[in-house]
Design an enzyme around this catalytic site. Structure first.
Site, PDB file in Angstrom:
ATOM      1  N   SER A 107       0.822  -1.212   0.000  1.00 24.73           N
ATOM      2  CA  SER A 107       0.000   0.000   0.000  1.00 24.73           C
ATOM      3  C   SER A 107       0.852   1.256   0.000  1.00 24.73           C
ATOM      4  CB  SER A 107      -0.912  -0.005   1.227  1.00 24.73           C
ATOM      5  OG  SER A 107      -1.841   1.035   1.124  1.00 24.73           O
ATOM      6  N   GLY A 126      -3.867   2.790   9.452  1.00 30.71           N
ATOM      7  CA  GLY A 126      -4.427   3.270  10.716  1.00 30.71           C
ATOM      8  C   GLY A 126      -4.222   4.760  10.913  1.00 30.71           C
ATOM      9  N   GLY A 145      -6.460   7.154   9.189  1.00 29.45           N
ATOM     10  CA  GLY A 145      -7.666   7.891   8.797  1.00 29.45           C
ATOM     11  C   GLY A 145      -7.872   8.027   7.304  1.00 29.45           C
ATOM     12  N   LEU A 146      -6.963   7.441   6.516  1.00 21.78           N
ATOM     13  CA  LEU A 146      -7.107   7.575   5.058  1.00 21.78           C
ATOM     14  C   LEU A 146      -7.735   6.328   4.423  1.00 21.78           C
ATOM     15  CD1 LEU A 146      -3.804   9.451   4.063  1.00 21.78           C
ATOM     16  CD2 LEU A 146      -6.026  10.393   4.718  1.00 21.78           C
ATOM     17  N   GLY A 147      -8.364   5.508   5.253  1.00 19.06           N
ATOM     18  CA  GLY A 147      -9.146   4.391   4.723  1.00 19.06           C
ATOM     19  C   GLY A 147      -8.325   3.220   4.201  1.00 19.06           C
ATOM     20  N   SER A 148      -7.202   2.931   4.871  1.00 19.48           N
ATOM     21  CA  SER A 148      -6.401   1.779   4.403  1.00 19.48           C
ATOM     22  C   SER A 148      -7.185   0.480   4.566  1.00 19.48           C
ATOM     23  CB  SER A 148      -5.068   1.692   5.159  1.00 19.48           C
ATOM     24  OG  SER A 148      -5.245   1.132   6.447  1.00 19.48           O
ATOM     25  N   SER A 149      -8.035   0.406   5.608  1.00 22.83           N
ATOM     26  CA  SER A 149      -8.783  -0.852   5.807  1.00 22.83           C
ATOM     27  C   SER A 149      -9.748  -1.092   4.646  1.00 22.83           C
ATOM     28  CB  SER A 149      -9.539  -0.829   7.140  1.00 22.83           C
ATOM     29  OG  SER A 149     -10.415   0.264   7.198  1.00 22.83           O
ATOM     30  N   ASP A 191     -16.379   4.340   3.616  1.00 23.73           N
ATOM     31  CA  ASP A 191     -15.014   4.168   3.111  1.00 23.73           C
ATOM     32  C   ASP A 191     -14.942   3.154   1.966  1.00 23.73           C
ATOM     33  OD1 ASP A 191     -14.494   5.838   5.197  1.00 23.73           O
ATOM     34  OD2 ASP A 191     -12.978   4.580   6.155  1.00 23.73           O
TER      35      ASP A 191
HETATM   36  N1  LIG Z   1      -1.458  -2.594   3.664  1.00 22.95           N
HETATM   37  C1  LIG Z   1      -1.980  -3.258   4.694  1.00 22.95           C
HETATM   38  N2  LIG Z   1      -1.347  -4.346   5.187  1.00 22.95           N
HETATM   39  C2  LIG Z   1      -1.878  -5.018   6.230  1.00 22.95           C
HETATM   40  N3  LIG Z   1      -3.025  -4.695   6.875  1.00 22.95           N
HETATM   41  C3  LIG Z   1      -3.693  -3.625   6.438  1.00 22.95           C
HETATM   42  C4  LIG Z   1      -3.203  -2.854   5.332  1.00 22.95           C
HETATM   43  N4  LIG Z   1      -4.063  -1.849   5.132  1.00 22.95           N
HETATM   44  C5  LIG Z   1      -5.046  -1.976   6.057  1.00 22.95           C
HETATM   45  N5  LIG Z   1      -4.838  -3.032   6.849  1.00 22.95           N
HETATM   46  C6  LIG Z   1      -5.764  -3.456   7.948  1.00 22.95           C
HETATM   47  O1  LIG Z   1      -6.559  -2.325   8.299  1.00 22.95           O
HETATM   48  C7  LIG Z   1      -6.340  -1.954   9.688  1.00 22.95           C
HETATM   49  C8  LIG Z   1      -6.328  -0.440   9.808  1.00 22.95           C
HETATM   50  O2  LIG Z   1      -7.646   0.028   9.627  1.00 22.95           O
HETATM   51  P1  LIG Z   1      -8.249   1.237  10.424  1.00 22.95           P
HETATM   52  O3  LIG Z   1      -7.963   1.138  11.894  1.00 22.95           O
HETATM   53  O4  LIG Z   1      -9.650   1.320  10.006  1.00 22.95           O
HETATM   54  O5  LIG Z   1      -7.440   2.515   9.882  1.00 22.95           O
HETATM   55  P2  LIG Z   1      -7.507   3.223   8.442  1.00 22.95           P
HETATM   56  O6  LIG Z   1      -8.586   2.571   7.674  1.00 22.95           O
HETATM   57  O7  LIG Z   1      -7.818   4.652   8.756  1.00 22.95           O
HETATM   58  O8  LIG Z   1      -6.149   3.115   7.853  1.00 22.95           O
HETATM   59  C9  LIG Z   1      -5.019  -2.593  10.055  1.00 22.95           C
HETATM   60  O9  LIG Z   1      -4.956  -2.872  11.446  1.00 22.95           O
HETATM   61  C10 LIG Z   1      -5.033  -3.869   9.216  1.00 22.95           C
HETATM   62  O10 LIG Z   1      -5.805  -4.859   9.846  1.00 22.95           O
HETATM   63  C1  LIG Z   2     -15.095   7.060  11.695  1.00 21.49           C
HETATM   64  C2  LIG Z   2     -15.618   6.577  10.344  1.00 21.49           C
HETATM   65  O1  LIG Z   2     -16.660   7.486   9.931  1.00 21.49           O
HETATM   66  C3  LIG Z   2     -14.512   6.618   9.288  1.00 21.49           C
HETATM   67  C4  LIG Z   2     -13.299   5.814   9.646  1.00 21.49           C
HETATM   68  O2  LIG Z   2     -12.289   5.976   8.663  1.00 21.49           O
HETATM   69  P1  LIG Z   2     -10.813   5.401   8.908  1.00 21.49           P
HETATM   70  O3  LIG Z   2     -10.897   3.949   9.161  1.00 21.49           O
HETATM   71  O4  LIG Z   2     -10.257   6.132  10.110  1.00 21.49           O
HETATM   72  O5  LIG Z   2     -10.055   5.715   7.639  1.00 21.49           O
HETATM   73  C5  LIG Z   2     -16.191   5.183  10.510  1.00 21.49           C
HETATM   74  C6  LIG Z   2     -17.096   4.729   9.376  1.00 21.49           C
HETATM   75  O6  LIG Z   2     -17.667   5.573   8.645  1.00 21.49           O
HETATM   76  O7  LIG Z   2     -17.274   3.527   9.248  1.00 21.49           O
HETATM   77 MG   LIG Z   3     -10.549   2.105   8.318  1.00 18.58          MG
END
Ligand SMILES: Nc1ncnc2c1ncn2[C@@H]1O[C@H](COP(=O)(O)OP(=O)(O)O)[C@@H](O)[C@H]1O
Ligand SMILES: C[C@@](O)(CCOP(=O)(O)O)CC(=O)O
Ligand SMILES: [Mg+2]
Length: 352
Positions: free
Chosen positions: A136, A141, A143-147, A204
């Site tokens: 990626s 983790g 806030g830019l929606g990596s999950s 997201d």
């Molecule tokens: N490139 C990646 N490699 C491994 N896990 C990932 C990756 N991107 C996302 N994840 C998963 O998504 C989780 C982070 O999601 P989240 O807390 O919602 O933060 P955000 O969506 O804002 O980045 C990580 O703990 C992991 O489980």
């Molecule tokens: C806080 C929230 O509005 C967005 C979360 O985004 P992120 O996982 O922090 O990128 C949760 C959601 O909409 O599911």
């Molecule tokens: Mg997320």
């Protein structure tokens, strides 16, 4: 055979958290992507292993497909035809497969992503050996929606092997899904997000699936066409946090103060709707652009104030807010808050 799929991250311009409670939100995808490559071994390899490599965090997992099948197949069909939620019982069984991999304590927060992987993989493709590699551009983790980008790119790679899904139009060298398949992709990705976020709004995964700028409320998206340049700066506080815990914290506050929080969510709803109207309305001249930028900045500031009311700001976020305010720039946290990223509007006509 190898397939590579990618999906973008996002910024939430207005409405995070409140969107989980039914308010409108506005979000746009950004040009930072997560990519998933999926390769099946050739018949001659005689391989019975499912491998997952999270390159960004240097974690590798591998399971015997026979073991995965033994653990999961008694729970029902491995091929649900429609996107299905992972039951609590199934999560427990998958968690056993993840625990056996001995993830180091410092990286244990990534386990939910591994559970989401095993659920999506076995649900869509069943019990097949393969090697899956995830990389990626996005901070994880923050806030830019990596999950969501992870769930969407993984699901896209998996669905591309189904005969019922057709990939045709060529977009910058990549094949894209048709509209009805995008819906299927989005629904499966949402099931993955549920495992990672607990109670996601679906915002997201929807913006990662459909791209561009969207207005989103209660699972329904409306595409937005911007009629003004939107220049934004993203600052990463580098304070890591977990979306699931922050979303749960807001729900707990809502239980304690239902009336007050309901007013907060209503106010956010109005802010997001007005912001979408400002972005979409025509900009015939520089004077109206200046006026629209002023409104946008004010709405961003108001949204940040309400996010503070929800209890999701953080000292590191406040430091960025104070710094940008010195330059008369409006900022707000973006995503779940508690650290992570801050969005600053850098308007074209604001030269002070
Ligand atoms: N490139 C990646 N490699 C491994 N896990 C990932 C990756 N991107 C996302 N994840 C998963 O998504 C989780 C982070 O999601 P989240 O807390 O919602 O933060 P955000 O969506 O804002 O980045 C990580 O703990 C992991 O489980
Ligand atoms: C806080 C929230 O509005 C967005 C979360 O985004 P992120 O996982 O922090 O990128 C949760 C959601 O909409 O599911
Ligand atoms: Mg997320």
């Amino acid at each position: 055979m190898e397939v590579k799929a990618r999906a973008p991250g996002k910024i939430i311009i207005a409405g995070e958290h409140a969107v989980v409670h039914g308010s409108t939100a506005v979000a746009a995808c950004i040009d930072l992507c997560t990519s998933v490559s999926l390769r099946f071994p050739s018949d001659s390899d005689n391989n019975d292993t499912l491998k997952l490599h999270f390159k960004d965090v240097a974690l590798e997992f591998s399971w015997s497909v026979g073991k995965v099948k033994e653990t999961l197949s008694h729970l029902g069909s491995p091929f649900p035809s429609t996107p299905t939620s992972c039951s609590v019982e199934t999560i427990k069984c998958i968690a056993v497969l993840v625990e056996e991999q001995n993830i180091p304590e410092a990286k244990i927060g990534l386990a939910s992503g591994v559970i989401a992987f095993l659920w999506l993989y076995t649900s869509i493709l069943g019990f097949k050996p393969a090697t899956v590699v995830v990389t990626s551009d996005l901070p994880i983790g923050a806030g830019l929606g990596s999950s969501a980008a992870f769930c969407v790119s993984l699901t896209a790679a998996l669905l591309s092997f189904l005969d019922s899904v057709s990939l045709d139009t060529n977009h910058q060298g990549w094949l894209t899904f048709g509209e009805s398949d995008l819906d299927l992709l989005n629904k499966w990705a949402f099931e993955g997000e549920k495992i990672i976020h607990g109670k996601p709004s679906g915002l997201d995964n929807t913006v990662s699936t459909y791209g561009n700028i969207i207005k989103f409320r209660s699972g329904k998206l409306t595409r937005i066409k911007s009629n003004m340049p939107l220049k934004m700066l993203i600052t990463n506080t580098k304070v890591s946090r977990n979306t699931k815990a922050l979303v749960a914290g807001v729900s707990e506050r809502t239980l304690r103060h239902p009336d007050a929080m309901s007013s907060v969510f209503n106010a956010v709803d109005s802010i997001s709707k007005e912001l979408a109207t400002v972005i979409e309305s025509p900009t015939p001249d520089d004077l109206s652009l200046t006026e629209k930028e002023g409104k946008l900045e004010e709405l961003i500031e108001m949204n940040q104030g309400l996010l503070q009311c929800m209890g999701v700001s953080h000292a590191s976020i406040e430091t960025v807010l104070r710094t940008t305010l010195k330059y008369k720039l409006a900022s707000k946290l973006t995503g779940a808050g508690g650290g992570g990223c801050v969005l600053t509007v850098t308007a074209n006509t604001n030269s002070s």
